[in-house]
Design a protein around this motif. Structure first.
Motif: not given
Length: 288
Positions: A97-98, A115-117, A122-123, A153-155
């Motif tokens: 992700v980073a 949006n994809l990131i 989330a995954i 909550v973060c997901a």
């Protein structure tokens, strides 16, 4: 996570990231609420100010390699060895992700749309949620169960931002969730791996036995129930503290913005009124 230093190091990285993101989202929202759009990372103008992002690019692979090293060399129960492999996989996901954020900022790649990131983040949070506290029961399992709730909550926030990036409350929820994870990770380290902060009547998990003993040892069942109640109370205290932190952060950013642009706005208004007065006087003089 098998010791207090590992929990503390997680707190050191997570808390600044969440707090910086929270203040940055407030600042961006106050600039123009109608045009607000969340960002996967609030990058500063000077690249050296983004030490948290570039620090993650360096630290996460090292941490993942360390987990794999323990997975290969540790001669413990196969279940725990598999847990090490799962943790390294989670760290690798967050490193991706980073890395995707850095690529997006330096190269125009369509596949790395915000949006994809957010969806990929989330995954990653959902994968982390599935492995947090796995195999741990009793008091320790309850502590990590509350930590997994913060992760969930973060997901959910990342998933919502992937669909609707203009949702300000989802961005605040994501930032608050990261901060909550940071403070609760530290609390978990203190409660489970420190005799000083362990619940009364219970003993912390020794570092050398952390993979063989998956629970905090309580002498009496009453001590265990009191420990569970204390953990729930501390969780509520953390939640209230973060709730107050959100209001103080929003207030401080709003006040700072008002002080920065309030004087300038008054100056511009006074200059405009002076110009209008001069124009009216000139018009009256011409009519005479």
């Amino acid at each position: 996570m098998a010791s207090l230093p590992t929990h503390f190091s997680a707190f050191v990285f997570l808390f600044p990231i969440g707090f910086r993101r929270l203040l940055s989202s407030f600042s961006l929202y106050l600039k123009s609420p109608a045009l607000y759009r969340s960002r996967v990372w609030y990058l500063s103008e000077s690249k050296w100010k983004n030490l948290d992002l570039y620090g993650l690019l360096i630290i996460l692979p090292i941490a993942a390699f360390s987990e794999v090293f323990w997975f290969v060399t540790f001669s413990g129960h196969p279940t725990y060895r598999f847990a090490f492999f799962q943790q390294s996989a989670v760290l690798s996901l967050f490193w991706l992700v980073a890395f995707a954020i850095v690529l997006r900022e330096n190269f125009d790649i369509f596949l790395l749309h915000e949006n994809l990131i957010f969806l990929f983040a989330a995954i990653a949070f959902l994968v982390e949620y599935s492995v947090i506290g796995r195999g741990i029961t009793g008091l320790g399992g309850h502590v990590y169960g509350l930590l997994s709730a913060c992760t969930l909550v973060c997901a959910a926030s990342c998933l919502f931002l992937a669909v609707r990036p203009t949702a300000f409350f989802a961005d605040v929820a994501l930032s608050s969730g990261i901060i909550f994870k940071a403070t609760w990770v530290l609390q978990a380290g203190l409660s489970l791996f420190s005799d000083t902060f362990a619940p009364k009547g219970c003993k912390s998990i020794p570092v050398s036995l952390a993979l063989e003993k998956t629970d905090v040892y309580c002498v009496l069942d009453e001590d265990r129930l009191r420990g569970l109640a204390l953990i729930d109370f501390l969780f509520v205290i953390h939640a209230l503290g973060i709730f107050v932190l959100i209001f103080l952060g929003f207030g401080s950013v709003s006040w700072k913005r008002k002080m920065r642009y309030g004087g300038l706005g008054s100056l511009l208004m006074s200059e405009t009124e002076s110009e209008n007065l001069v124009m009216r006087q000139a018009s009256a003089f011409e009519m005479e």
